[in-house]
Enzyme design. Structure first.
Site, PDB file in Angstrom:
ATOM      1  CG  ASP A  50      -2.001   1.001   1.180  1.00 16.27           C
ATOM      2  OD1 ASP A  50      -2.291   1.497   0.071  1.00 16.27           O
ATOM      3  OD2 ASP A  50      -2.577   1.309   2.228  1.00 16.27           O
TER       4      ASP A  50
ATOM      5  NE  ARG B 110      -1.357   6.544   1.244  1.00 14.34           N
ATOM      6  CZ  ARG B 110      -1.489   5.588   2.141  1.00 14.34           C
ATOM      7  NH1 ARG B 110      -1.279   5.860   3.409  1.00 14.34           N
ATOM      8  NH2 ARG B 110      -1.847   4.374   1.769  1.00 14.34           N
TER       9      ARG B 110
ATOM     10  CG  HIS C 257       0.205   1.969  -9.286  1.00 19.01           C
ATOM     11  ND1 HIS C 257      -0.073   1.678  -7.980  1.00 19.01           N
ATOM     12  CD2 HIS C 257      -0.873   2.647  -9.747  1.00 19.01           C
ATOM     13  CE1 HIS C 257      -1.265   2.164  -7.665  1.00 19.01           C
ATOM     14  NE2 HIS C 257      -1.770   2.758  -8.715  1.00 19.01           N
TER      15      HIS C 257
ATOM     16  CD  GLU D  10     -12.778  -4.811  -2.824  1.00 24.39           C
ATOM     17  OE1 GLU D  10     -11.588  -5.187  -2.900  1.00 24.39           O
ATOM     18  OE2 GLU D  10     -13.723  -5.594  -2.601  1.00 24.39           O
TER      19      GLU D  10
ATOM     20  NE  ARG E 102      -7.236   2.102  -6.389  1.00 25.22           N
ATOM     21  CZ  ARG E 102      -6.092   2.170  -5.729  1.00 25.22           C
ATOM     22  NH1 ARG E 102      -4.980   2.447  -6.385  1.00 25.22           N
ATOM     23  NH2 ARG E 102      -6.045   1.948  -4.442  1.00 25.22           N
TER      24      ARG E 102
ATOM     25  CG  LEU F  87       9.284 -17.461  -3.268  1.00 29.29           C
ATOM     26  CD1 LEU F  87       9.064 -17.503  -1.750  1.00 29.29           C
ATOM     27  CD2 LEU F  87       9.790 -16.063  -3.652  1.00 29.29           C
TER      28      LEU F  87
ATOM     29  NE  ARG G 168      -2.989  -1.519   4.496  1.00 27.42           N
ATOM     30  CZ  ARG G 168      -4.196  -1.564   4.004  1.00 27.42           C
ATOM     31  NH1 ARG G 168      -5.027  -2.498   4.386  1.00 27.42           N
ATOM     32  NH2 ARG G 168      -4.609  -0.675   3.124  1.00 27.42           N
TER      33      ARG G 168
ATOM     34  CB  ILE H 161      -7.544  -7.318   6.983  1.00 25.40           C
ATOM     35  CG1 ILE H 161      -7.110  -7.509   8.443  1.00 25.40           C
ATOM     36  CG2 ILE H 161      -7.313  -8.607   6.203  1.00 25.40           C
ATOM     37  CD1 ILE H 161      -5.706  -7.998   8.648  1.00 25.40           C
TER      38      ILE H 161
HETATM   39  C1  FPP Z   1      -1.715   0.218  -3.468  1.00 27.71           C
HETATM   40  O1  FPP Z   1      -1.331   1.565  -3.503  1.00 27.71           O
HETATM   41  C2  FPP Z   1      -1.138  -0.551  -4.546  1.00 27.71           C
HETATM   42  C3  FPP Z   1      -1.818  -1.070  -5.594  1.00 27.71           C
HETATM   43  C4  FPP Z   1      -3.265  -0.883  -5.791  1.00 27.71           C
HETATM   44  C5  FPP Z   1      -1.156  -1.807  -6.681  1.00 27.71           C
HETATM   45  C6  FPP Z   1       0.050  -2.619  -6.336  1.00 27.71           C
HETATM   46  C7  FPP Z   1       0.857  -2.774  -7.561  1.00 27.71           C
HETATM   47  C8  FPP Z   1       2.200  -2.759  -7.628  1.00 27.71           C
HETATM   48  C9  FPP Z   1       3.061  -2.707  -6.446  1.00 27.71           C
HETATM   49  C10 FPP Z   1       2.918  -2.718  -8.923  1.00 27.71           C
HETATM   50  C11 FPP Z   1       3.122  -3.882  -9.709  1.00 27.71           C
HETATM   51  C12 FPP Z   1       3.195  -5.194  -9.081  1.00 27.71           C
HETATM   52  C13 FPP Z   1       3.034  -6.319  -9.761  1.00 27.71           C
HETATM   53  C14 FPP Z   1       3.185  -7.620  -9.078  1.00 27.71           C
HETATM   54  C15 FPP Z   1       2.714  -6.296 -11.168  1.00 27.71           C
HETATM   55  P1  FPP Z   1      -2.441   2.690  -3.549  1.00 27.71           P
HETATM   56  O2  FPP Z   1      -2.611   3.122  -4.961  1.00 27.71           O
HETATM   57  O3  FPP Z   1      -3.692   2.218  -2.889  1.00 27.71           O
HETATM   58  O4  FPP Z   1      -1.750   3.810  -2.697  1.00 27.71           O
HETATM   59  P2  FPP Z   1      -2.450   4.975  -1.857  1.00 27.71           P
HETATM   60  O5  FPP Z   1      -3.200   4.287  -0.742  1.00 27.71           O
HETATM   61  O6  FPP Z   1      -1.288   5.774  -1.365  1.00 27.71           O
HETATM   62  O7  FPP Z   1      -3.334   5.716  -2.802  1.00 27.71           O
END
Ligand code: FPP
Length: 250
Positions: free
Chosen positions: A28, A32, A45, A75, A79, A139, A196, A203
């Site tokens: 997460d 931000r 991302h 969910e 977006r 793994l 997390r 969760i």
């Molecule tokens: C949460 O951050 C993260 C995600 C919704 C996507 C996770 C994806 C990756 C780490 C990139 C690629 C990984 C793979 C395995 C392809 P958020 O956008 O909810 O952050 P925020 O809460 O700060 O807005």
């Protein structure tokens, strides 16, 4: 621990020996991380991919058996369209860039979730890496994509109901292990440690059944800043916990 290097922490993890077999991570804070730098969210991302590489390599180094990453929730489909398509493209790019390296490291990739909703290109990319790495055993990397735990539980209940309706199962035969057999994670040990990032204490609909007795570790770092050093720190913290599974200490 504050000043320890990744190598020192890894040595401590190994000396202790009581490893988490299965580490799950809610990645997460990408949004931000980008906002703090006045960058668009997809850049956050993209930066998160580096952290994925860090935790995969760190898990192999530490000897973790299973690493589960929550990459895209059900969910997340709500977006903005531009962010959803950026995440789908990133998934394809991740597979294209990392598949050979994952294979070389002996990682077996599995993709768990409602995969019917993936774009054909993303589905084909993940299908390829899953097939290519299926014989590996160093793994197990579970990528949870288009995944929601409540949907997984409802799916399991529906499948058991279908078995009962077809006369192949009686309601009395439905116990915890029968129920588990209908989850995506069937055959995989429950997570020992759930990490997390970004300091949130939730969760968020991830592996609700499976984390019943999992140890939680909340890191204040935003996901793109997470490194193997933080993974080892979380594992050392886990190794110092007293897991009782609802019983008393022996
Ligand atoms: C949460 O951050 C993260 C995600 C919704 C996507 C996770 C994806 C990756 C780490 C990139 C690629 C990984 C793979 C395995 C392809 P958020 O956008 O909810 O952050 P925020 O809460 O700060 O807005």
């Amino acid at each position: 621990m504050e000043d320890s290097s990744a190598a020192e922490l890894l040595a401590r993890v190994r000396v202790h020996g009581h490893l988490p077999r299965h580490v799950a991570i809610i990645m997460d804070g990408n949004g931000r991380w980008a906002r703090e730098r006045f960058l668009p969210r997809p850049i956050g991302h993209r930066s998160g991919m580096k952290a994925v590489r860090e935790v995969v390599e760190g898990s192999v180094q530490a000897g973790v058996e299973v690493l589960s990453l929550f990459a895209f929730s059900q969910e997340n489909w709500h977006r903005p369209e531009s962010e959803v398509s950026a995440l789908m493209s990133l998934l394809e790019e991740y597979v294209a860039r990392e598949a050979d390296e994952l294979h070389a490291q002996g990682v077996r990739v599995q993709v768990l979730g409602d995969l019917d909703r993936l774009t054909p290109a993303a589905a084909s990319a993940v299908g390829q890496v899953v097939g290519m790495t299926s014989g590996n055993d160093k793994l197990l990397l579970n990528l949870f994509i288009s995944y929601g735990s409540r949907a997984e539980l409802a799916r399991a209940a529906r499948r058991l109901a279908e078995e009962v309706a077809a006369g192949r199962l009686t309601p009395e035969e439905i116990d915890e292990s029968r129920f588990e057999s209908q989850l995506y994670t069937f055959g995989i040990p429950d997570p020992d440690l759930l990490i997390r990032t970004s300091g949130e204490l939730r969760i968020s609909n991830f592996l609700l059944w499976q984390v019943a007795y999992t140890e939680l570790y909340i890191s204040p770092l935003l996901w793109p800043d997470f490194t193997r050093r933080e993974l080892f720190t979380a594992i050392v913290d886990y190794q110092n916990r007293d897991r009782r599974f609802g019983r008393v200490t022996a």
